[in-house]
Design a protein around this motif. Structure first.
Motif, PDB file in Angstrom:
ATOM      1  N   GLY A  94       8.458  -4.359 -12.975  1.00 53.95           N
ATOM      2  CA  GLY A  94       9.004  -3.181 -13.637  1.00 53.95           C
ATOM      3  C   GLY A  94       8.074  -1.996 -13.739  1.00 53.95           C
ATOM      4  O   GLY A  94       8.374  -0.919 -13.226  1.00 53.95           O
ATOM      5  N   PHE A  95       6.918  -2.169 -14.378  1.00 54.91           N
ATOM      6  CA  PHE A  95       6.113  -0.982 -14.670  1.00 54.91           C
ATOM      7  C   PHE A  95       5.515  -0.393 -13.405  1.00 54.91           C
ATOM      8  O   PHE A  95       5.312   0.801 -13.299  1.00 54.91           O
ATOM      9  N   LEU A  96       5.277  -1.244 -12.416  1.00 56.89           N
ATOM     10  CA  LEU A  96       4.746  -0.731 -11.152  1.00 56.89           C
ATOM     11  C   LEU A  96       5.836   0.053 -10.407  1.00 56.89           C
ATOM     12  O   LEU A  96       5.597   1.157  -9.905  1.00 56.89           O
ATOM     13  N   MET A  97       7.054  -0.533 -10.358  1.00 58.73           N
ATOM     14  CA  MET A  97       8.187   0.140  -9.701  1.00 58.73           C
ATOM     15  C   MET A  97       8.456   1.481 -10.374  1.00 58.73           C
ATOM     16  O   MET A  97       8.762   2.475  -9.732  1.00 58.73           O
ATOM     17  N   ASN A  98       8.341   1.477 -11.684  1.00 54.13           N
ATOM     18  CA  ASN A  98       8.573   2.694 -12.448  1.00 54.13           C
ATOM     19  C   ASN A  98       7.521   3.746 -12.093  1.00 54.13           C
ATOM     20  O   ASN A  98       7.845   4.916 -11.876  1.00 54.13           O
ATOM     21  N   ALA A  99       6.282   3.318 -12.012  1.00 54.16           N
ATOM     22  CA  ALA A  99       5.197   4.236 -11.664  1.00 54.16           C
ATOM     23  C   ALA A  99       5.441   4.873 -10.297  1.00 54.16           C
ATOM     24  O   ALA A  99       5.173   6.063 -10.091  1.00 54.16           O
ATOM     25  N   ALA A 159     -12.030 -11.099   4.125  1.00 55.51           N
ATOM     26  CA  ALA A 159     -11.314  -9.990   3.490  1.00 55.51           C
ATOM     27  C   ALA A 159      -9.900  -9.926   4.041  1.00 55.51           C
ATOM     28  O   ALA A 159      -9.649 -10.355   5.172  1.00 55.51           O
ATOM     29  N   GLY A 160      -8.999  -9.417   3.234  1.00 54.05           N
ATOM     30  CA  GLY A 160      -7.635  -9.250   3.693  1.00 54.05           C
ATOM     31  C   GLY A 160      -6.994  -8.099   2.964  1.00 54.05           C
ATOM     32  O   GLY A 160      -7.331  -7.816   1.812  1.00 54.05           O
ATOM     33  N   GLY A 161      -6.093  -7.417   3.644  1.00 53.11           N
ATOM     34  CA  GLY A 161      -5.442  -6.299   2.978  1.00 53.11           C
ATOM     35  C   GLY A 161      -4.238  -5.832   3.740  1.00 53.11           C
ATOM     36  O   GLY A 161      -3.822  -6.458   4.722  1.00 53.11           O
ATOM     37  N   SER A 162      -3.699  -4.718   3.274  1.00 53.85           N
ATOM     38  CA  SER A 162      -2.508  -4.189   3.926  1.00 53.85           C
ATOM     39  C   SER A 162      -2.288  -2.737   3.535  1.00 53.85           C
ATOM     40  O   SER A 162      -2.850  -2.258   2.556  1.00 53.85           O
ATOM     41  N   ILE A 163      -1.500  -2.065   4.345  1.00 56.53           N
ATOM     42  CA  ILE A 163      -0.924  -0.794   3.925  1.00 56.53           C
ATOM     43  C   ILE A 163       0.271  -1.161   3.058  1.00 56.53           C
ATOM     44  O   ILE A 163       1.022  -2.075   3.389  1.00 56.53           O
ATOM     45  N   ARG A 164       0.421  -0.456   1.917  1.00 54.62           N
ATOM     46  CA  ARG A 164       1.488  -0.820   0.976  1.00 54.62           C
ATOM     47  C   ARG A 164       2.737   0.011   1.243  1.00 54.62           C
ATOM     48  O   ARG A 164       2.673   1.089   1.827  1.00 54.62           O
ATOM     49  N   ILE A 165       3.830  -0.483   0.733  1.00 53.68           N
ATOM     50  CA  ILE A 165       5.054   0.312   0.730  1.00 53.68           C
ATOM     51  C   ILE A 165       4.938   1.322  -0.410  1.00 53.68           C
ATOM     52  O   ILE A 165       4.649   0.941  -1.538  1.00 53.68           O
ATOM     53  N   HIS A 166       5.125   2.615  -0.127  1.00 56.41           N
ATOM     54  CA  HIS A 166       5.039   3.589  -1.220  1.00 56.41           C
ATOM     55  C   HIS A 166       6.377   4.260  -1.448  1.00 56.41           C
ATOM     56  O   HIS A 166       6.520   5.107  -2.321  1.00 56.41           O
ATOM     57  N   TYR A 205      -3.071  -2.855 -10.623  1.00 51.07           N
ATOM     58  CA  TYR A 205      -3.848  -1.753 -11.192  1.00 51.07           C
ATOM     59  C   TYR A 205      -4.376  -0.828 -10.104  1.00 51.07           C
ATOM     60  O   TYR A 205      -4.416   0.386 -10.265  1.00 51.07           O
ATOM     61  N   LYS A 206      -4.798  -1.409  -8.997  1.00 57.15           N
ATOM     62  CA  LYS A 206      -5.370  -0.514  -7.991  1.00 57.15           C
ATOM     63  C   LYS A 206      -4.279   0.341  -7.362  1.00 57.15           C
ATOM     64  O   LYS A 206      -4.511   1.493  -7.016  1.00 57.15           O
ATOM     65  N   GLN A 207      -3.070  -0.217  -7.270  1.00 54.41           N
ATOM     66  CA  GLN A 207      -1.977   0.614  -6.767  1.00 54.41           C
ATOM     67  C   GLN A 207      -1.638   1.719  -7.780  1.00 54.41           C
ATOM     68  O   GLN A 207      -1.351   2.849  -7.397  1.00 54.41           O
ATOM     69  N   LEU A 208      -1.705   1.386  -9.074  1.00 52.05           N
ATOM     70  CA  LEU A 208      -1.478   2.413 -10.099  1.00 52.05           C
ATOM     71  C   LEU A 208      -2.545   3.512 -10.024  1.00 52.05           C
ATOM     72  O   LEU A 208      -2.254   4.688 -10.252  1.00 52.05           O
ATOM     73  N   LEU A 209      -3.765   3.118  -9.715  1.00 52.52           N
ATOM     74  CA  LEU A 209      -4.827   4.123  -9.605  1.00 52.52           C
ATOM     75  C   LEU A 209      -4.540   5.086  -8.452  1.00 52.52           C
ATOM     76  O   LEU A 209      -4.911   6.261  -8.509  1.00 52.52           O
ATOM     77  N   MET A 210      -3.879   4.573  -7.410  1.00 53.81           N
ATOM     78  CA  MET A 210      -3.492   5.466  -6.322  1.00 53.81           C
ATOM     79  C   MET A 210      -2.391   6.417  -6.793  1.00 53.81           C
ATOM     80  O   MET A 210      -2.416   7.606  -6.483  1.00 53.81           O
TER      81      MET A 210
END
Lengths: 591, 591
Positions: free
Chosen positions: A522-527, A491-498, A204-209
């Motif tokens: 699917g729906f994330l890749m589609n977004a 805490a942990g995180g990363s830069i994502r592949i966009h 969801y947070k990636q979708l918000l981006m």
């Protein structure tokens, strides 16, 4: 039943109030009956005030006070007076005054509690959890819950000030085929279908981006159905953060700003510059990707010392891309053979082949090493070891060798074990925060003979490493980072592949086919096809962070209503059996 | 892939920036290709800025710009310039300047979105929900999400300032036997057992009062597995509040303080004094326990007019403890017979026996009533009706009669229907907030022939009514209250029973045996034995409140990722099928 609302809390009265008529509401904390006089400490969340029943002042109230017992709930009216000289209690902020009671209303009676409401409580944690509503009356628990409250406010105000938007993401979400640790929720309206509770709001947070919300945060409950583990909870709280159009350094800056305020507001400490270690450095120096820097012991890689060694064990190790790691145990040169055997057993249980040890001695010709393997080493090598580890006479040295990550990890545990033996972590030690960066993108799994994503499959590789993604995945580092406080990852995180091309490469390296990727994500890749911005984020384990800030050693001490290690609530006995009718409505049955 | 982080957002540049070198990151909003020049509006969450590609200024960037399409993600470098005179766009805060691009990096391409990213979007809600990540790019949705963010912060800061403690309560809780609408979560570790998701944290917040935490609040997700209903969500957000040692007025004061700030910060309006109506008054005047006070029409109870009437219908009604309720429809005296038939049908569908109507006429002898039933009424009665309803010639009157609550409720709906017909609710009407108090403690159920708790079984009766709990439960009013905004209940709460004797009486009145009470509410009842303080609280429906503050008519417009009325997420297709293996692990199967 009728009572008057308090004019003051039980933590509020001071000498300036002397002579005032006041109303206090609270619990009977302690009671002393001195024949004529009855003294009672009444307690609320704000503090404790002594109240006095004197037959001459008010006979009726004094009579009624005779029936008071610990934990009764009362409302009293009375007059504030200065305590007689010599009876002040400097331990209480209200200790210079007390209240002469003119009217007492017993708001509620109380059974004798199963344990005393005080800090050094003498009962098992199970009993505390069963009667959590009483446990939470203890001042130390109230302090923890209040500190947690304060942390929530600090965190949200900080992100709000920095233009982050708080967004609530769904709790009833889609179950993913990888979701082996998902909690599932059967749907009543859609037979045979299930929701899953989020292990994190990652998608969801990636979708918000993708939505262009740019800066998102949320303090959010997450869920993981794990096997029994001592300090885990089936539901836990996360500070979830994501940003667009940024690189690692922006995340670091934002997080450091937050930590600075938390250090100041909770601990009244100035946050020093947060050091950064790469994963490789952290492993070589501390044998851990979450090193506790409060422990001053450092490991030293000794491969350079033995490049041309004739000692077969070290020689083999170097040839096999292994590692030779040394650790100085200062002042332990006189450890007995028995002590050394115990430590050897310790590392063997962790999977080491054995433990090489050397005593550092003073000799006529300078500093020397005394050890079973000393005879296999050249004088140069011995000298070099001493120098590399900065060893002094009276010290003890350990050397472990073998495959790199495994050996370093065992040595890291030996390091912490020695810290415990040497009592190197003081209760009042300065807290140590650091970033660990440049994690490997992939983890090789010996069993299935394939690479897995160390973080998750949307984690971006370092751009300079992309070229190795096919040829040598083990070489590729991720743009992933952890924040470590006192040896705990908070805490942990990363830069994502966009970018779709890079994402394909990633799936290929992981052996995930296009079809699988479509099915799983699917729906994330589609977004992502509709214009995903560069983005990245981080998530904090709020419970663990609160635990450390509260100076506790279990997260259950900072959660109002926690579950046990086996995911049971001792207070209400959840999970529990349910009616067959309910299961019918949900279209399921027990198998 | 390499790009520079923005120096400014797309909503930031002004004339003062003219001449600055800037970097902007954002989405291509619109694109105009004027042969030589290419104009692009780039958009982010903060606004829109026009950027210009001129072959003479930078040929390479101009060439690259040719491939840009809507929703591409770009990073540009360029120089801010004043827009040529006559080309300013006063609708944009950045409209006096644009940016001459010297470097363009395409960060990501985008497929053509299924609908245009603009406010008056021409597509179905289903498509919007399927592509929610694109829908959320629309400025109106971003505004709603931002407003919601602002509301979260206002609410928490308010309660924090007022000494409330934020406590997270469990999401995985115990299923109660009454929990027919509970979502259940099968336990993997404990075969055949289930957690339930909370419909509200009611029990926990009462336990926190037993713990002495005194003032609690939380913005919290709650869950209810309801049948399909248009504007409900299976998961919804609540502002949950509880206080100890207080009475109703303390709750009112705290809530009014919050509403005052929300009115100011969200709407820039001063909150007037919030009127209070008892449940009985609200029903008699507005036929609703959540009246919309923006509608000026009031109902009037006419029983006093017909105390000695010879008109059988009214006479019977009065004898049977029924009600005669009148409503003035100003200026509707010329309604046609057909219009009146439609309204008669309207109330009959709602369960009324019929609709009595009267036209108010001017006559030589004064004001007169013209109606089919006029002949049954005395002159005094007619005069009295006119006076009671303050009727003028040209008006229309309605009268309904029958059992009290049912008749009032139907008249209340007729009132709103007339308001719609008379267009009495203006879009820019001042918002109307009110308290409804003194709800009945019990509701009689005709089917099961027993009383039910109107609120919940821990709601306290008014102390002066306790004596009727056995003799005449219908007479007992609760210390329960609702906050109503523009005809929608946005919050509801009560003072709770904290006393064991009174709680027994309550269970008895509800026909709940001690055994049942123990089974249903065991751990809470047990907690109450250890010194429960007087306490009460309130819970706000956050989604509905946000909806009204945003001026929307569906809660889905203020929820980032909502589900449909049938509890489906169109974006990720939750709920979904899961692997048989997963069900095996959870010890359940589909029946």
């Amino acid at each position: 039943m009728f009572f008057k609302t308090r004019t003051h809390t039980c933590g509020e009265l001071r000498e300036v109030n002397i002579g005032d008529s006041v109303i206090l509401n609270g619990w009977v904390d302690t009671r002393r009956d001195l024949g004529g006089l009855i003294f009672i400490d009444i307690r609320d969340r704000y503090g404790i005030t002594q109240i006095v029943f004197e037959p001459g002042f008010n006979a009726e109230a004094h009579l009624a006070a005779g029936s008071l017992r610990n934990e009764f709930v009362v409302s009293i009216e009375g007059k504030v007076r200065k305590r007689p000289e010599g009876t002040e209690n400097p331990a209480l902020p209200t200790g210079n005054v007390d209240v002469m009671v003119s009217r007492l209303v017993i708001l509620n009676e109380a059974k004798t509690p199963p344990f005393q409401i005080k800090d050094d409580v003498d009962t098992s944690e199970d009993v505390r959890l069963k009667y959590r509503y009483l446990d939470l009356r203890r001042p130390s628990m109230q302090k923890n819950i209040l500190m947690r409250h304060k942390m929530y406010q600090i965190v949200r105000q900080y992100f709000d000030k920095n233009n982050f938007i708080e967004v609530e993401t769904p709790v009833l979400m889609k179950s993913t085929p990888e979701g082996a640790r998902d909690y599932l929720v059967p749907s009543r309206l859609h037979k045979g279908k299930f929701y899953a509770l989020p292990q994190s709001p990652q998608q969801y947070k990636q979708l918000l981006m993708v939505s262009g919300l740019d800066r998102y945060f949320q303090i959010v409950k997450c869920f993981r159905d794990e096997d029994l583990r001592a300090d885990r909870q089936p539901e836990f709280t996360q500070i979830d953060v994501e940003m667009s159009f940024i690189d690692q350094q922006n995340i670091f800056d934002i997080v450091e700003g937050l930590m600075k305020i938390l250090f100041k507001e909770i601990w009244n400490k100035d946050l020093p510059v947060i050091p950064k270690l790469t994963f490789d450095e952290a492993m070589e120096k501390y044998g851990s990707d979450k090193p506790d820097l409060r422990v001053d012991l450092q490991m030293v890689t000794l491969n350079h010392v033995f490049e041309n060694t004739s000692f077969k064990v070290f020689n083999d190790s170097i040839k096999n891309n292994g590692i030779i790691s040394g650790l100085l145990a200062p002042g332990c040169g006189e450890y007995t053979r028995n002590q050394l055997d115990v430590l050897t057993d310790y590392v063997k249980k962790l999977g080491a082949g054995g433990l090489i040890w050397m005593r550092v001695k003073e000799s006529a010709s300078g500093t020397e090493l005394e050890a079973p393997i000393a005879k296999f080493l050249s004088d140069d090598e011995k000298k070099n070891i001493i120098e590399s580890l900065n060893a002094k006479p009276g010290d003890l040295l350990f050397i472990l060798t073998g495959s790199k990550l495994k050996t370093l990890s065992i040595m890291g545990q030996l390091r912490l074990e020695m810290a415990r033996r040497l009592d190197l972590i003081k209760l009042n030690a300065e807290p140590k925060l650091l970033w660990v960066t440049d994690f490997p993108l992939f983890e090789w799994d010996e069993q299935t003979k394939r690479f897995y994503a160390m973080h998750h499959p949307f984690t971006s590789p370092r751009l300079e490493d992309v070229e190795f993604m096919e040829s040598d995945p083990s070489k590729v580092k991720a743009r992933a980072y952890d924040l470590v406080l006192n040896g705990t990852e908070i805490a942990g995180g990363s830069i994502r592949i966009h970018n779709a091309d890079l994402q394909s490469k990633m799936f290929k390296a992981l052996g995930i086919t296009d079809e699988e990727a479509e099915h799983k994500f699917g729906f994330l890749m589609n977004a992502f096809k509709f214009g995903a911005p560069p983005h990245g984020g981080i998530a904090f384990g709020f419970d663990r962070m609160a635990m450390i800030f509260a100076g506790e050693s279990s997260i259950r001490e900072v959660i109002a209503f926690p579950k046990t290690a086996s995911a049971i609530s001792l207070m209400d006995e959840a999970p529990s059996l349910v009616d067959e009718d309910q299961l019918k409505e949900l279209h399921i049955k027990i198998r």
